[in-house]
Scaffold this motif. Structure first.
Motif, mmCIF file in Angstrom:
data_model
loop_
_atom_site.group_PDB
_atom_site.id
_atom_site.type_symbol
_atom_site.label_atom_id
_atom_site.label_comp_id
_atom_site.label_asym_id
_atom_site.label_seq_id
_atom_site.Cartn_x
_atom_site.Cartn_y
_atom_site.Cartn_z
ATOM 1 N N THR A 206 0.859 -1.193 0.000
ATOM 2 C CA THR A 206 0.000 0.000 0.000
ATOM 3 C C THR A 206 0.895 1.243 0.000
ATOM 4 O O THR A 206 0.549 2.263 -0.558
ATOM 5 N N ASN A 265 1.629 4.893 -1.982
ATOM 6 C CA ASN A 265 1.204 6.116 -1.301
ATOM 7 C C ASN A 265 2.313 7.175 -1.417
ATOM 8 O O ASN A 265 3.314 7.144 -0.696
ATOM 9 N N ILE B 34 -2.646 10.440 4.451
ATOM 10 C CA ILE B 34 -3.696 10.276 3.442
ATOM 11 C C ILE B 34 -4.158 11.634 2.926
ATOM 12 O O ILE B 34 -4.351 12.563 3.707
ATOM 13 N N THR B 52 -3.822 3.772 3.766
ATOM 14 C CA THR B 52 -4.346 3.937 2.421
ATOM 15 C C THR B 52 -5.864 3.904 2.463
ATOM 16 O O THR B 52 -6.450 3.393 3.415
#
Ligand code: SF4
Lengths: 380, 78
Positions: A206, A265, B34, B52
């Protein structure tokens, strides 16, 4: 739980197992390594191995940050925690990891060292704010998943002008470790395990995305399928690997597309690269020194680096010679191949780190797998 | 150590923090990693941080595919 229970449906799992069985060729072995401890845990917990054909074997890799932390780093942390001015903040999983001669942070705490278990780096910041007269050190450990929270914390400490706060950095990177398993120099002494493909990390990906694994697919000719941690995710990923092997392909495929993209990310990656840089090498329990596999704080952040701030010396200790963690982390041996498994070594009295973390191969097998061994023995 | 779980964002707080709900249990977490988060989004949380966002469209597609792959197996002899 939404986005979890849906991926645990037993009927669908049984159907997937049939599809896998229908598509595997009986005459050839399929050997897949799951790198992540989270996958090892899921395989044991949901009994996935029982659903797979006999010629398909899952090999448990090194992917648990607690399991690969060398005993010397635990000793270094204990020495630090024994200094009266220091409060050491650690994630709970670390408390029982054996250092040298059976030492552990838990025992150090019992002897009076001020060691506090934290759930999040935010707790460590709070402890530093509440104890301005003490030195608060955060024992940072983990793969790419846990590194961004450490980076955010350092940025926060800077913003809050905390002068009594630092980090003992033990962050490591997954791709160099995967490479080390495939081509390390000590393969000759420890033995090599044949691998036909990798189940790639879920949550690590991720952050870093799927792109870093393209190198393995190309350079080593190994298929990689990034997979989520739920049982159906794993079954689908295994089927995807079987198909790649059957079709002679070696690509990076992404089963976990609900959470993982190719680039990962970006914000998290930026935070990490702002604050950390590569170490030339870092020791992994069971794998030895792995080049460019660990992170340290950049010089600009040296005042937050506990190793610099407290002049910590690198300690090296040999693992208990009877413990087979090294071979287990590489997938060469199974937990039951270790003489100590289940006798002197249990989760209550772990001799090696594979028995400490619930994601370690030995602990996972102790909790979920040993009854199956027993049944198999009775049946045969 | 790497275990992480999905949670629903129920409230955005100041200083890049948020409240999430995990099966009805509330927890305060950091969302500093985020971008563009909204109440009702699902995130994966790990050591107190959202790593995420979960993409609902991709999640649905994966489930559909899982069902299809499972049905393929139902037709074959065990
Ligand atoms: S059973 Fe214990 S001693 Fe043996 S390899 Fe596993 S952790 Fe090490």
């Amino acid at each position: 739980m939404k986005y979890a229970d849906e991926y645990r449906d037993k009927e669908i799992a049984l159907g997937l197992a049939k599809t896998i069985r229908a598509e595997t060729h009986l005459e050839r072995p399929y050997r897949f390594m799951e790198f992540c401890g989270g996958h090892t845990h899921a395989i044991s917990r949901y009994g996935l191995e029982d659903m797979l054909p006999n010629n398909l074997r899952m090999i448990h890799g090194p992917g648990c940050p607690v399991c690969v932390l060398p005993a010397g780093r635990i000793d270094m942390a204990i020495r630090l925690a024994e200094r009266s001015e220091i409060i050491l903040c650690v994630y709970g999983d670390l408390m029982r990891v054996p250092g040298s001669q059976g030492a552990s942070l838990l025992k150090a705490k019992a002897r009076g060292a001020d060691i506090r278990m934290v759930y999040s780096t935010i707790d460590a910041i709070r402890i530093a704010e509440e104890n301005p007269e003490r030195e608060v050190v955060f024992f940072a450990i983990g793969f790419e998943t846990t590194t961004p929270p450490t980076a955010v914390m350092i940025r926060l400490a800077e913003k809050k002008r905390l002068s009594n706060f630092s980090v003992f950095c033990n962050h490591v990177l997954t791709p160099p470790a995967m490479q080390n398993i495939l081509e390390s120099p000590d393969i000759r002494s420890i033995g090599r395990v044949e691998i036909d493909g990798f189940v790639g990390p879920a949550h690590v990906s991720t952050i870093i995305g799927t792109a870093p694994y393209e190198f393995f697919a190309e350079e080593f000719g190994k298929p990689v399928v990034i997979s989520g941690f739920e049982p159906l995710d794993m079954m689908q990923a295994i089927l995807m690997l079987v198909r790649q092997v059957n079709e002679n392909r070696h690509e990076v495929e992404n089963q976990y597309s609900r959470a993982v993209t190719r680039d990962g990310n970006l914000r998290a990656k930026e935070e990490v690269s702002d604050i950390f840089e590569l170490r030339d090498q870092f020791e992994w329990r069971g794998l030895g020194q792995v080049p460019y596999s660990g992170l340290k704080l950049k010089r600009a952040y040296a005042k937050y680096d506990a190793e610099v701030r407290f002049g910590m010396n690198e300690l090296r200790v040999d693992d208990n010679p009877a413990c087979e963690c090294g071979a287990i982390l590489r997938g060469v041996k199974k937990p039951v191949d270790c003489k100590l498994f289940g006798t002197v070594c249990t989760p209550e009295t772990p001799m090696g780190s594979c028995m400490v973390s619930s994601e370690g191969a030995c602990a996972a097998h102790w909790t979920y797998g040993r009854f199956r061994d027993h049944q198999q023995r009775r049946a045969s | 150590m790497c275990l992480a779980i999905p949670a629903e964002v129920t409230k955005l707080l100041s200083d890049e923090m948020a409240i999430v709900s995990i099966d009805g249990v509330s927890k305060e977490i950091s969302v500093a990693l985020i971008e563009n988060l909204a109440v009702g989004d699902y995130v994966i949380i790990h050591v107190g941080y959202a790593l995420t966002k979960i993409d609902p469209e991709e999640a649905r597609r994966t489930l559909e595919l899982l069902r299809e792959l499972s049905v393929e197996g139902q037709g074959v002899a065990p």
